[in-house]
Design a protein around this motif. Structure first.
Motif, short mmCIF file in Angstrom:
data_model
loop_
_atom_site.label_atom_id
_atom_site.label_comp_id
_atom_site.label_asym_id
_atom_site.label_seq_id
_atom_site.Cartn_x
_atom_site.Cartn_y
_atom_site.Cartn_z
N GLY A 48 0.83 -1.19 0.00
CA GLY A 48 0.00 0.00 0.00
C GLY A 48 0.86 1.24 0.00
N MET A 49 0.29 2.34 -0.47
CA MET A 49 1.03 3.60 -0.54
C MET A 49 0.12 4.79 -0.33
SD MET A 49 1.35 4.49 -4.55
CE MET A 49 1.23 6.20 -4.13
N ALA A 50 0.68 5.86 0.18
CA ALA A 50 0.00 7.15 0.30
C ALA A 50 1.01 8.22 -0.07
CB ALA A 50 -0.50 7.37 1.72
N GLN A 51 0.65 9.06 -1.04
CA GLN A 51 1.55 10.12 -1.49
C GLN A 51 0.95 11.49 -1.18
OE1 GLN A 51 4.53 11.08 -5.10
NE2 GLN A 51 2.66 10.07 -5.74
N LEU A 52 1.74 12.30 -0.52
CA LEU A 52 1.33 13.64 -0.11
C LEU A 52 2.09 14.70 -0.89
CD1 LEU A 52 1.64 13.11 3.74
CD2 LEU A 52 -0.48 13.22 2.46
N TYR A 53 1.38 15.77 -1.22
CA TYR A 53 2.01 16.94 -1.84
C TYR A 53 1.77 18.15 -0.95
CZ TYR A 53 2.31 14.18 -6.11
OH TYR A 53 2.60 13.21 -7.02
N PRO A 54 2.78 19.00 -0.78
CA PRO A 54 2.60 20.18 0.05
C PRO A 54 1.85 21.28 -0.70
CG PRO A 54 4.81 20.15 -0.83
CD PRO A 54 4.16 18.87 -1.29
N THR A 55 1.08 22.04 0.06
CA THR A 55 0.43 23.23 -0.47
C THR A 55 0.27 24.21 0.70
OG1 THR A 55 -1.40 24.04 -1.84
CG2 THR A 55 -1.95 22.41 -0.15
N PHE A 56 -0.38 25.32 0.44
CA PHE A 56 -0.53 26.34 1.46
C PHE A 56 -1.91 26.94 1.40
CE2 PHE A 56 3.87 26.04 0.24
CZ PHE A 56 4.50 25.95 1.46
N SER A 57 -2.41 27.37 2.55
CA SER A 57 -3.68 28.07 2.61
C SER A 57 -3.40 29.56 2.77
CB SER A 57 -4.51 27.58 3.80
OG SER A 57 -5.63 28.42 3.98
N SER A 58 -3.81 30.34 1.79
CA SER A 58 -3.66 31.79 1.88
C SER A 58 -4.61 32.37 2.92
CB SER A 58 -3.94 32.43 0.52
OG SER A 58 -3.04 31.96 -0.44
N ILE A 59 -5.76 31.76 3.06
CA ILE A 59 -6.78 32.25 4.00
C ILE A 59 -6.29 32.12 5.45
CG2 ILE A 59 -9.17 31.98 4.80
CD1 ILE A 59 -8.90 33.00 1.88
N THR A 60 -5.80 30.92 5.81
CA THR A 60 -5.38 30.71 7.19
C THR A 60 -3.88 30.93 7.40
OG1 THR A 60 -5.04 28.33 6.88
CG2 THR A 60 -7.25 29.06 7.59
N ILE A 61 -3.17 31.19 6.30
CA ILE A 61 -1.73 31.43 6.33
C ILE A 61 -1.01 30.26 7.00
CG2 ILE A 61 0.07 33.13 6.80
CD1 ILE A 61 -2.12 35.19 7.23
N GLN A 62 -1.33 29.04 6.52
CA GLN A 62 -0.72 27.83 7.06
C GLN A 62 -0.41 26.85 5.94
OE1 GLN A 62 -4.20 27.21 9.81
NE2 GLN A 62 -2.56 26.39 11.09
N PRO A 63 0.57 25.99 6.18
CA PRO A 63 0.80 24.90 5.23
C PRO A 63 -0.30 23.85 5.40
CG PRO A 63 2.28 24.67 7.09
CD PRO A 63 1.53 25.96 7.29
N GLU A 64 -0.53 23.09 4.35
CA GLU A 64 -1.39 21.92 4.43
C GLU A 64 -0.89 20.90 3.43
OE1 GLU A 64 -5.61 22.49 3.34
OE2 GLU A 64 -5.08 24.48 2.67
N TRP A 65 -1.42 19.71 3.50
CA TRP A 65 -0.99 18.61 2.64
C TRP A 65 -2.17 18.10 1.83
CZ3 TRP A 65 4.03 17.27 2.10
CH2 TRP A 65 4.92 17.74 3.07
N ILE A 66 -1.89 17.76 0.58
CA ILE A 66 -2.87 17.10 -0.27
C ILE A 66 -2.53 15.62 -0.29
CG2 ILE A 66 -3.77 16.86 -2.62
CD1 ILE A 66 -2.94 19.82 -3.04
N LEU A 67 -3.47 14.81 0.17
CA LEU A 67 -3.32 13.36 0.08
C LEU A 67 -3.81 12.99 -1.32
CD1 LEU A 67 -2.77 10.53 1.01
CD2 LEU A 67 -4.90 10.58 2.31
N ASN A 68 -2.87 12.97 -2.25
CA ASN A 68 -3.21 12.82 -3.66
C ASN A 68 -3.43 11.36 -4.04
OD1 ASN A 68 -3.30 14.73 -6.06
ND2 ASN A 68 -2.20 12.97 -6.88
N ASP A 69 -2.67 10.46 -3.47
CA ASP A 69 -2.71 9.06 -3.87
C ASP A 69 -2.76 8.16 -2.64
OD1 ASP A 69 -2.04 10.02 -6.55
OD2 ASP A 69 0.02 10.18 -5.82
#
Length: 157
Positions: free
Chosen positions: A67-88
């Motif tokens: 099994g695998m889970a791949q995350l990509y980083p992104t950012f929220s301009s509204i909350t001024i915080q990093p977040e992660w996209i669980l893409n796969d």
């Protein structure tokens, strides 16, 4: 039953991970292309553009990734915080129902929290009710507020 463990994947895992990633892509209707899958994973890990966790069993030459889970980083301009996209997120068909999806989701949650992220975001097919049940059991909330729009530039979408 196998003794599964969660690991963060590195470049040394690409050869064992590529067939699973290729199977995942095929699940979503893409033509199998093991070499392209291998090159894509290698580039993401080499360039530190994604974080991949695997559910594996065995050691050394006997290690197999189920099994695998791949995350990509992104950012929220509204909350001024990093977040992660669980893409796969993908588990081999023969290993589904053994808790690997939960193991991977718990692992990415702990990782994301450890980075100080706002949270995790994912999308899934509307008819993938098994995955939806798993996500909701893990505390994910379906978005009923926003619509998702896409603008594609090639036929591989």
């Amino acid at each position: 039953m196998l003794n599964y463990r969660l690991e963060r994947a590195g470049l040394e895992d690409v050869e064992g991970l590529a067939p699973l990633f290729d199977e995942y892509r095929s699940y979503y209707g893409q033509t199998s292309n093991l070499e392209a899958a291998r090159e894509f994973l290698q580039a993401r890990l080499h360039n530190e553009e994604s974080v991949i966790f695997v559910a594996a069993a065995g050691e050394g030459a006997d290690k197999r990734i189920y099994g695998m889970a791949q995350l990509y980083p992104t950012f929220s301009s509204i909350t001024i915080q990093p977040e992660w996209i669980l893409n796969d997120l993908f588990v081999t068909e023969e290993q589904r129902g053994h808790g690997l999806g939960s193991l991977l989701l718990e692992g990415v949650r702990g990782f994301a929290q450890g980075t100080g992220a706002k949270g995790l975001t994912l999308i899934t097919l509307t008819h993938n009710t098994g995955a939806q049940r798993l996500y909701e059991a893990q505390g994910y909330i379906r978005d009923d507020t926003f619509f998702t729009y896409h603008l594609y530039f090639n036929s591989n979408s």
